[in-house]
Design an enzyme around this catalytic site. Structure first.
Site, PDB file in Angstrom:
ATOM      1  N   SER A 159       0.821  -1.222   0.000  1.00  0.00           N
ATOM      2  CA  SER A 159       0.000   0.000   0.000  1.00  0.00           C
ATOM      3  C   SER A 159       0.848   1.262   0.000  1.00  0.00           C
ATOM      4  CB  SER A 159      -0.910   0.005   1.230  1.00  0.00           C
ATOM      5  OG  SER A 159      -0.126   0.013   2.414  1.00  0.00           O
ATOM      6  N   HIS A 160       2.046   1.203   0.578  1.00  0.00           N
ATOM      7  CA  HIS A 160       2.914   2.375   0.635  1.00  0.00           C
ATOM      8  C   HIS A 160       4.135   2.242  -0.275  1.00  0.00           C
ATOM      9  CE1 HIS A 160       0.312   3.402   3.934  1.00  0.00           C
ATOM     10  NE2 HIS A 160       0.862   4.593   3.997  1.00  0.00           N
ATOM     11  N   GLU A 168      -7.303   1.629   4.859  1.00  0.00           N
ATOM     12  CA  GLU A 168      -8.162   0.439   4.754  1.00  0.00           C
ATOM     13  C   GLU A 168      -9.639   0.834   4.647  1.00  0.00           C
ATOM     14  OE1 GLU A 168      -7.910  -2.970   4.500  1.00  0.00           O
ATOM     15  OE2 GLU A 168      -5.861  -2.460   3.952  1.00  0.00           O
TER      16      GLU A 168
END
Lengths: 336, 336
Positions: free
Chosen positions: A47-48, A189
């Site tokens: 995600s990062h 999320e």
């Protein structure tokens, strides 16, 4: 199932670098971000990783971040460094700051680096672990736009504000790496569930009146649930005091969002503390850490927060990392 | 309803002092404990006030604490102080350490005090608030015998390990005081339910297999539930690394209990960090803290962890504090 392509870490770094530079980031500022992006992918925090590069590029283009900023470091007191990120990325300010923080902590026993006029620093543990690799206990704190409400209230006053501690193993490695936000779950999320139109589990977010909700849109309009109730608020306040109030960065209540193009630069902050275990007794410290970690690993099924990251990283270095082709297409479009 | 008698703070301090000295504590060690006892009663934390004195006395008599110990302070690095509590009470070591920590933090910008061979320090916020009253941001960490299990495990490896942050208001007072343990609830609450034969709410403690229990006896034989699950374990580990591993104190896995007379001295530790907001910009810091606290108090019903303590203390100073006569009888018996 997501279609993926496996890339080497060097290739991931190059893709990130090229996209950032194409967006108007100076090469010297793009490099530390690209390095952190590859490392984040190696650690399995997709995600990062590369998926975040389009957001960084968008923020350079809309002016949330000055891609050509030059951070400056001053030393107002013998053990205290102050970095002005000059509305630029956090990474170059952290790099410049750590170059001085590491030797300073060894000399002084403990030293601090406060960073103001900065930005989202990505995965906080990516930074603190460098202090541990240098043999120091590294503490990190970073603030974010307000999304957690105070106890008894409903309106956000502090961000999901993570803290991190990285503990050296006495042999150039990292024995323990903790990196956790003050909320029950990462805000990203909840945003993901909102995009996908899926309900969120109860306990993740609260509605604008402070009541539990399973609707991610309502949760985003309300607030993020603090981890463990008021104790999560306490952790977020700890971080806010250090990373924003002490550094002179923008408080979460005043900061513009880390997503989207509106509101101008967030100019949030970071605070790092490095402590030399050798100040008291380095060998005894290493022994105690070995004992503590050993007591955890001796239990079947028990694990530490950073466990598994080392194995993932080793595998990624030789085998590369599988990246979603949708992400790769977006990156390719950015680099022209 | 509990029968009580209202006593002045001076009288509470005197009762605590006399009982500690009668048990074999030196007057110079008894004084800071007696002062903290009165302050704790003024703050309304009765569990750690006069009611705790019989335990302190018992521990002097059984040798868990050396009542006549003399703490020593060294300065191995310019910004790092190390206190050896010499198996004595934490309070005299903290007093001696703070005398040097406060001016050192002002000079250096940040400074640390690590305390080893110490003991339960009572209410941690009682100590950090003194740093805030001196105009410094005070961080405190104290470890305890292991009672929290790691994620995925069932056997305790870290204590309920609290941390505290005290924030100065720029006018000699305390704007924010956070003092929270890493567990959902204080272990003393589970022990109280066990004594009274009452069930505990689910979520407070786990059985020896790591499963939820409402039986306090089974919970005490198992482990305390960490606040917010694995994030509570993360906070406890942060504290363990600083207060025990860095200071050279006994790890929670090796420490003897803080209750009862068995197991010899626990010799646990503390770690304090003091930061001078003036290192970056003291006036801007005070303004940001005012903004942050204002955003919380502007919401009806919202509050900060330390709120109400100031009012209680003011009232206690003029009106005294109601103490249970059962506690007073126990104290009277100790002083002979």
């Amino acid at each position: 199932m997501t279609e993926t392509k496996t890339l080497s870490l060097a290739k991931i770094e190059a893709l990130a670098f090229d996209a950032l530079v194409a967006a108007g980031t100076s090469p010297e500022n793009a490099r530390p971000l690209a390095v952190a992006t590859a490392q984040t992918e190696a650690d399995g925090v997709a995600s990062h990783g590369l998926a975040y590069i389009p957001i960084y590029c968008e923020h350079v283009q809309c002016g949330k971040v000055d891609g050509t900023a030059r951070p400056s470091i001053t030393q107002p007191r013998p053990a205290f460094l102050l970095a002005d990120a000059a509305t630029g990325f956090a990474h170059p300010a952290i790099d410049a700051g750590f170059e001085r923080l590491i030797p300073l902590a060894r000399d002084q026993g403990i030293a601090a680096l406060a960073i103001r006029k900065s930005y989202n620093c990505g995965v906080l543990g990516c930074h603190t672990q460098r202090l541990a690799q240098a043999g120091l206990v590294g503490l990190g704190f970073t603030n974010a736009p307000a999304s957690i409400a105070p106890s008894g209230g409903a309106k956000p006053v502090v961000g999901t504000n993570p803290f991190s501690i990285a503990v050296p193993d006495g042999q150039g490695g990292v024995a323990v790496l903790i990196d956790q936000s003050a909320s029950t779950i990462a805000k990203s999320e909840v945003m993901k569930h909102a995009r996908e139109g899926k309900p969120i589990p109860e306990g993740w977010a609260l509605d604008p009146e402070g009541k539990p909700t399973t609707d991610p849109q309502i949760g985003l309009a309300g607030s993020m649930a603090p981890s463990g109730g008021y104790k999560g608020v306490g952790v977020a306040l700890l971080v806010e005091v250090l990373a924003a109030a002490l550094s002179g960065a923008t408080l979460g209540i005043h900061a513009s969002p880390f997503s989207g193009t509106k509101g101008g630069p967030p100019r949030t902050g970071q605070f790092f503390v490095a402590i030399d275990p050798g100040a008291a007794d380095g060998a005894a410290f290493a022994q105690r850490i070995t004992d503590l970690v050993g007591a955890i690993h001796a239990q079947e099924g028990a694990h530490l927060p950073g466990d598994g990251r080392g194995a993932k990283r080793t595998r990624a270095a030789s085998e590369g990392v599988a990246i979603s082709t949708a992400t790769l297409d977006r990156i390719a479009a950015l680099s022209g």
